[in-house]
Design a protein around this motif. Structure first.
Motif, PDB file in Angstrom:
ATOM      1  N   LYS A 198      -7.846   6.759  -7.758  1.00  0.00           N
ATOM      2  CA  LYS A 198      -8.106   6.115  -6.470  1.00  0.00           C
ATOM      3  C   LYS A 198      -7.867   4.613  -6.553  1.00  0.00           C
ATOM      4  O   LYS A 198      -7.212   4.027  -5.682  1.00  0.00           O
ATOM      5  N   GLY A 199      -8.381   3.998  -7.605  1.00  0.00           N
ATOM      6  CA  GLY A 199      -8.156   2.565  -7.785  1.00  0.00           C
ATOM      7  C   GLY A 199      -6.684   2.261  -8.009  1.00  0.00           C
ATOM      8  O   GLY A 199      -6.171   1.232  -7.533  1.00  0.00           O
ATOM      9  N   PHE A 200      -6.006   3.148  -8.721  1.00  0.00           N
ATOM     10  CA  PHE A 200      -4.576   2.958  -8.981  1.00  0.00           C
ATOM     11  C   PHE A 200      -3.778   3.014  -7.677  1.00  0.00           C
ATOM     12  O   PHE A 200      -2.903   2.185  -7.428  1.00  0.00           O
ATOM     13  N   ILE A 201      -4.094   3.987  -6.830  1.00  0.00           N
ATOM     14  CA  ILE A 201      -3.394   4.122  -5.547  1.00  0.00           C
ATOM     15  C   ILE A 201      -3.645   2.895  -4.674  1.00  0.00           C
ATOM     16  O   ILE A 201      -2.722   2.354  -4.039  1.00  0.00           O
ATOM     17  N   ASN A 202      -4.888   2.425  -4.642  1.00  0.00           N
ATOM     18  CA  ASN A 202      -5.205   1.228  -3.855  1.00  0.00           C
ATOM     19  C   ASN A 202      -4.449   0.010  -4.384  1.00  0.00           C
ATOM     20  O   ASN A 202      -4.002  -0.843  -3.610  1.00  0.00           O
ATOM     21  N   PHE A 203      -4.305  -0.074  -5.712  1.00  0.00           N
ATOM     22  CA  PHE A 203      -3.589  -1.207  -6.311  1.00  0.00           C
ATOM     23  C   PHE A 203      -2.127  -1.198  -5.883  1.00  0.00           C
ATOM     24  O   PHE A 203      -1.576  -2.229  -5.466  1.00  0.00           O
ATOM     25  N   VAL A 204      -1.472  -0.030  -5.988  1.00  0.00           N
ATOM     26  CA  VAL A 204      -0.057   0.054  -5.601  1.00  0.00           C
ATOM     27  C   VAL A 204       0.100  -0.255  -4.117  1.00  0.00           C
ATOM     28  O   VAL A 204       1.016  -0.998  -3.718  1.00  0.00           O
ATOM     29  N   ASP A 205      -0.789   0.289  -3.276  1.00  0.00           N
ATOM     30  CA  ASP A 205      -0.718   0.017  -1.832  1.00  0.00           C
ATOM     31  C   ASP A 205      -0.826  -1.475  -1.544  1.00  0.00           C
ATOM     32  O   ASP A 205      -0.069  -2.020  -0.727  1.00  0.00           O
ATOM     33  N   SER A 206      -1.767  -2.146  -2.228  1.00  0.00           N
ATOM     34  CA  SER A 206      -1.965  -3.576  -1.967  1.00  0.00           C
ATOM     35  C   SER A 206      -0.773  -4.401  -2.433  1.00  0.00           C
ATOM     36  O   SER A 206      -0.384  -5.380  -1.786  1.00  0.00           O
ATOM     37  N   VAL A 207      -0.172  -4.004  -3.551  1.00  0.00           N
ATOM     38  CA  VAL A 207       1.007  -4.731  -4.054  1.00  0.00           C
ATOM     39  C   VAL A 207       2.163  -4.612  -3.069  1.00  0.00           C
ATOM     40  O   VAL A 207       2.805  -5.610  -2.713  1.00  0.00           O
ATOM     41  N   LEU A 208       2.446  -3.401  -2.618  1.00  0.00           N
ATOM     42  CA  LEU A 208       3.556  -3.207  -1.688  1.00  0.00           C
ATOM     43  C   LEU A 208       3.273  -3.856  -0.335  1.00  0.00           C
ATOM     44  O   LEU A 208       4.200  -4.334   0.336  1.00  0.00           O
ATOM     45  N   LEU A 209       2.008  -3.893   0.062  1.00  0.00           N
ATOM     46  CA  LEU A 209       1.657  -4.535   1.320  1.00  0.00           C
ATOM     47  C   LEU A 209       1.915  -6.036   1.278  1.00  0.00           C
ATOM     48  O   LEU A 209       2.341  -6.640   2.272  1.00  0.00           O
ATOM     49  N   ARG A 210       1.697  -6.650   0.124  1.00  0.00           N
ATOM     50  CA  ARG A 210       1.889  -8.095  -0.022  1.00  0.00           C
ATOM     51  C   ARG A 210       3.301  -8.468  -0.443  1.00  0.00           C
ATOM     52  O   ARG A 210       3.622  -9.649  -0.545  1.00  0.00           O
ATOM     53  N   CYS A 211       4.134  -7.473  -0.706  1.00  0.00           N
ATOM     54  CA  CYS A 211       5.493  -7.744  -1.171  1.00  0.00           C
ATOM     55  C   CYS A 211       6.306  -8.440  -0.076  1.00  0.00           C
ATOM     56  O   CYS A 211       6.368  -7.983   1.073  1.00  0.00           O
ATOM     57  N   THR A 212       6.930  -9.561  -0.422  1.00  0.00           N
ATOM     58  CA  THR A 212       7.745 -10.329   0.523  1.00  0.00           C
ATOM     59  C   THR A 212       9.234 -10.259   0.191  1.00  0.00           C
ATOM     60  O   THR A 212      10.038 -10.887   0.878  1.00  0.00           O
ATOM     61  N   ALA A 213       9.588  -9.529  -0.872  1.00  0.00           N
ATOM     62  CA  ALA A 213      10.993  -9.436  -1.266  1.00  0.00           C
ATOM     63  C   ALA A 213      11.788  -8.665  -0.218  1.00  0.00           C
ATOM     64  O   ALA A 213      11.350  -7.619   0.269  1.00  0.00           O
ATOM     65  N   ILE A 214      12.950  -9.197   0.139  1.00  0.00           N
ATOM     66  CA  ILE A 214      13.807  -8.521   1.105  1.00  0.00           C
ATOM     67  C   ILE A 214      14.476  -7.308   0.457  1.00  0.00           C
ATOM     68  O   ILE A 214      14.661  -6.272   1.090  1.00  0.00           O
ATOM     69  N   LYS A 215      14.813  -7.442  -0.825  1.00  0.00           N
ATOM     70  CA  LYS A 215      15.490  -6.370  -1.539  1.00  0.00           C
ATOM     71  C   LYS A 215      14.720  -6.021  -2.808  1.00  0.00           C
ATOM     72  O   LYS A 215      14.174  -6.909  -3.468  1.00  0.00           O
ATOM     73  N   ALA A 216      14.655  -4.741  -3.139  1.00  0.00           N
ATOM     74  CA  ALA A 216      14.007  -4.287  -4.373  1.00  0.00           C
ATOM     75  C   ALA A 216      15.083  -3.792  -5.336  1.00  0.00           C
ATOM     76  O   ALA A 216      15.984  -3.040  -4.940  1.00  0.00           O
ATOM     77  N   LYS A 217      15.004  -4.244  -6.562  1.00  0.00           N
ATOM     78  CA  LYS A 217      15.992  -3.845  -7.552  1.00  0.00           C
ATOM     79  C   LYS A 217      15.524  -2.668  -8.407  1.00  0.00           C
ATOM     80  O   LYS A 217      16.318  -1.842  -8.831  1.00  0.00           O
ATOM     81  N   ARG A 218      14.227  -2.607  -8.715  1.00  0.00           N
ATOM     82  CA  ARG A 218      13.751  -1.582  -9.647  1.00  0.00           C
ATOM     83  C   ARG A 218      12.397  -1.049  -9.208  1.00  0.00           C
ATOM     84  O   ARG A 218      11.508  -1.813  -8.841  1.00  0.00           O
ATOM     85  N   PHE A 219      12.251   0.290  -9.282  1.00  0.00           N
ATOM     86  CA  PHE A 219      10.971   0.932  -9.020  1.00  0.00           C
ATOM     87  C   PHE A 219      10.726   1.950 -10.124  1.00  0.00           C
ATOM     88  O   PHE A 219      11.390   2.994 -10.188  1.00  0.00           O
ATOM     89  N   LEU A 220       9.796   1.646 -11.023  1.00  0.00           N
ATOM     90  CA  LEU A 220       9.456   2.525 -12.136  1.00  0.00           C
ATOM     91  C   LEU A 220       8.054   3.069 -11.912  1.00  0.00           C
ATOM     92  O   LEU A 220       7.111   2.299 -11.669  1.00  0.00           O
ATOM     93  N   PHE A 221       7.898   4.392 -12.021  1.00  0.00           N
ATOM     94  CA  PHE A 221       6.609   5.022 -11.757  1.00  0.00           C
ATOM     95  C   PHE A 221       6.331   6.070 -12.815  1.00  0.00           C
ATOM     96  O   PHE A 221       7.157   6.952 -13.077  1.00  0.00           O
ATOM     97  N   ASP A 222       5.160   5.983 -13.448  1.00  0.00           N
ATOM     98  CA  ASP A 222       4.775   6.903 -14.516  1.00  0.00           C
ATOM     99  C   ASP A 222       3.294   7.190 -14.369  1.00  0.00           C
ATOM    100  O   ASP A 222       2.452   6.308 -14.591  1.00  0.00           O
ATOM    101  N   ALA A 223       2.944   8.434 -13.972  1.00  0.00           N
ATOM    102  CA  ALA A 223       1.538   8.736 -13.693  1.00  0.00           C
ATOM    103  C   ALA A 223       1.326  10.242 -13.713  1.00  0.00           C
ATOM    104  O   ALA A 223       2.285  11.024 -13.647  1.00  0.00           O
ATOM    105  N   PRO A 224       0.060  10.686 -13.802  1.00  0.00           N
ATOM    106  CA  PRO A 224      -0.235  12.125 -13.714  1.00  0.00           C
ATOM    107  C   PRO A 224       0.138  12.669 -12.340  1.00  0.00           C
ATOM    108  O   PRO A 224       0.114  11.951 -11.341  1.00  0.00           O
ATOM    109  N   CYS A 225       0.473  13.958 -12.308  1.00  0.00           N
ATOM    110  CA  CYS A 225       0.909  14.579 -11.058  1.00  0.00           C
ATOM    111  C   CYS A 225      -0.305  15.068 -10.276  1.00  0.00           C
ATOM    112  O   CYS A 225      -0.536  16.277 -10.119  1.00  0.00           O
TER     113      CYS A 225
END
Length: 607
Positions: A198-225
């Motif tokens: 739950k904390g991990f999901i909230n962290f990712v949500d908050s990061v993407l919400l504050r992201c100001t980059a127009i373009k994203a070059k890399r998205f790496l994701f490694d987590a339990p299913c």
């Protein structure tokens, strides 16, 4: 021959070069990383750390830890890009010099002293001004890191996880907002951390919400299913795709057998350049539009031939394809001229017997069959453009027709200039050696045999040398220990009282053509059993005495672990034996590389 000239030589300053004449140390450029010990790299990281602390001063243990991470990643980047030790040291020095120069140019010049000032000012005033001056210097020092261009800061972030990039806020107030424009996003949740999801999901949500980059070059994701993670991952991938993502890596760990199905929109992402998916449902139902994709890695997935056709037809510029532990594919057809390399690692044939994976790729340049692939067989239909092939797969045990499988593959690879064969393939050939089936003639010029050692491997090596009349370079990696299965098989075919020298002398007429072209022989020892040296030594003796144009024999144990490494004095005895023999080629050298405690690898060379 006089052995008094033997002496251990240290690599010259800069890690390369040979000095005047032919008596210097022969060091291959590709081997410089093996000669650079971890202690040396650690000292260089400490030097980088000292420079960073001078120009990017921080306080507290947290700040020092972040600076150390920057120094480590900085060194790792240059280490990976350098082509030699001298190039590595030169690039490090230039970067440090550039930092020194830029830092000096940003320091404001000191104000001229006022010689007409009041000479009677009291000491309290002097102390006050000194204190103010120290504060100014401190502020100016902190400003050095604040004055770094955004491009450099974001480049530093590209080597970090998103969490670590956010932590760098302690270095400078300006960095507290800079991370929000980071184009490189990396999120991971370790195994066994489901309670923190739950904390991990909230962290990712908050990061993407504050992201100001127009373009994203890399998205790496490694987590339990986890179910909660799956529902959020669709949203996060959509965010990345809408921002023109170029590199995506999704690796999920199964938990209660939940399988994540990749969203269909991902198959229409035209900006993708590199994609890696692991343990995801790779079902392809519609059109695939990966017009920019160059690298594709699919791991632990269930595929089908129709899906592979859609993927390959929708990836016109694909250059590299890897399928690891994939189930369901029976026929891979690559017609694109842009695809250069195919890797099949630990292929799963399924439970049905007699399954075959057919490969047809007329324009492919490199093919690698790796890993544990029991339960079926490989068939090469059209691979006429290959310049490099690796047969390093393992079928777990041996059947009567395994040797025929390997021979059939070699027949289709007869034209390949560079060939790599693993221990299982060599052992499969050794079991059918008594059947007197001849290998096809190979045009191979560079041959790499992995794990070929012991008496049981000698006839197979001779058979391969007989089949490679144009061979110029032979690379032999010795096994760490003798395998009980291969020992028993060797004894069963009469190799218990094996005389290596007699065998090679009797085989001379069969491998005569190979001896006319062979120039380079290298033996790599990773801590093998001492008994393995006897048959290898007999081979080296034979080559030294009969190879017409042999340039060098290299015995390399620099990568051996200290607990498994062969005694260097024993290796010296091996080399002395070789040097005491007459040489057919007057230019032949024997080179010994071995690890030395507390210093770089030792080298001994003698003409």
């Amino acid at each position: 021959m006089d052995n008094a000239g033997w002496r251990p030589l240290m690599p010259p300053e800069g890690g390369e070069g040979g000095g005047a004449g032919g008596a210097g140390v022969a060091i291959d450029g590709n081997d410089w990383r093996a000669q650079l010990l971890p202690e040396s790299r650690e000292r260089i990281v400490n030097k980088i750390m000292e420079t960073l602390k001078r120009h990017l001063p921080v306080s507290g243990p947290e700040g020092l830890r972040e600076l150390n991470k920057i120094a480590v990643r900085f060194e790792e980047k240059i280490y990976a890009a350098a082509v030699s030790q001298s190039d590595y040291l030169r690039k490090i020095s230039l970067k440090m010099l550039t930092m020194e120069t830029k830092s000096q140019s940003t320091i404001p010049s000191a104000s001229p002293s006022n010689s007409a000032g009041n000479s009677s000012e009291d000491s309290a005033g002097k102390r006050a001004r000194l204190h103010a001056s120290n504060q100014d210097e401190s502020r100016n020092s902190v400003d050095h890191i604040s004055q770094l261009p955004d491009a450099i800061i974001l480049h530093i972030f590209s080597f970090m996880t998103t969490k670590d990039a956010i932590k760098t806020s302690v270095l400078s107030k300006r960095w507290r907002s800079t991370w929000t424009s980071n184009q490189y996003m990396s999120f991971s949740l370790p195994r066994g951390s489901s309670r923190k999801s739950k904390g991990f999901i909230n962290f990712v949500d908050s990061v993407l919400l504050r992201c100001t980059a127009i373009k994203a070059k890399r998205f790496l994701f490694d987590a339990p299913c986890l179910a909660s993670v799956q529902s959020s991952l669709d949203k996060w991938l959509l965010f990345a795709i809408e921002h023109g993502i170029e590199e995506v890596s999704v690796s999920l760990h199964y938990w209660r057998h939940k399988v994540y199905m990749l969203p269909r929109i991902l198959f229409r992402c035209t900006t993708l350049v590199s994609l890696r998916v692991s343990q995801c449902c790779f079902s392809v139902f519609g059109t695939v539009n990966w017009c920019s994709l160059k690298t594709l890695r699919i791991e632990h997935a269930e595929l089908n031939d129709n899906g592979m056709v859609r993927v390959l037809s929708g990836s016109p510029v694909l250059e590299f394809l890897e399928l690891k532990s994939c189930l369901g594919v029976k026929h891979i057809v690559i017609e694109s001229k842009s695809c250069k390399e195919l890797v099949i690692d630990s292929h799963e044939f399924g439970d049905d017997e007699g399954l075959t994976l057919k490969i047809s790729a007329p324009h492919l340049l490199k093919l690698r069959l790796l890993g544990n692939s029991q339960g079926g067989e490989f068939r090469l239909d059209e691979v006429s453009s290959l310049i490099e092939a690796e047969l390093n797969f393992d079928m777990e045990g041996f059947a009567a027709d395994d040797g025929d499988l390997v021979r059939g593959l070699l027949k289709r690879l007869h034209h390949v200039p560079k060939l790599v064969m693993g221990s299982w393939c060599l052992q499969a050939l050794s079991l059918t050696e008594a059947r007197e089936e001849v290998l096809p003639t190979l045009e191979c010029r560079h041959l790499i045999l992995l794990g070929a050692a012991g008496h049981e491997g000698v006839p197979v090596i001779a058979e391969i040398l007989e089949s490679t009349p144009r061979l110029e370079k032979l690379f032999l990696q010795m096994t760490r220990t003798l395998n009980s299965m291969t020992v028993s098989n060797a004894e069963s075919v009469g190799h218990r009282d094996f005389d290596g020298e007699e065998f090679w002398n009797s085989a001379k007429w069969r491998i005569y053509q190979c001896l006319m072209h062979l120039k380079h022989v290298e033996i790599v020892d990773h801590g093998s059993n001492s008994l393995a040296w006897e048959p290898v030594l007999s081979l080296l003796k034979f080559l030294l005495q009969n190879a017409l144009w042999l340039d060098k024999i290299v015995i390399d144990s620099t990568n051996s672990k200290s607990s498994q490494a062969v005694d260097p004095w024993g290796l010296l005895d091996v080399a002395r034996i070789l040097l005491s023999l007459p040489k057919r080629s007057p230019s032949a050298n024997v080179i010994l590389r071995y690890p030395s405690q507390g210093s770089s690898s030792k080298h001994v060379r003698k003409s």
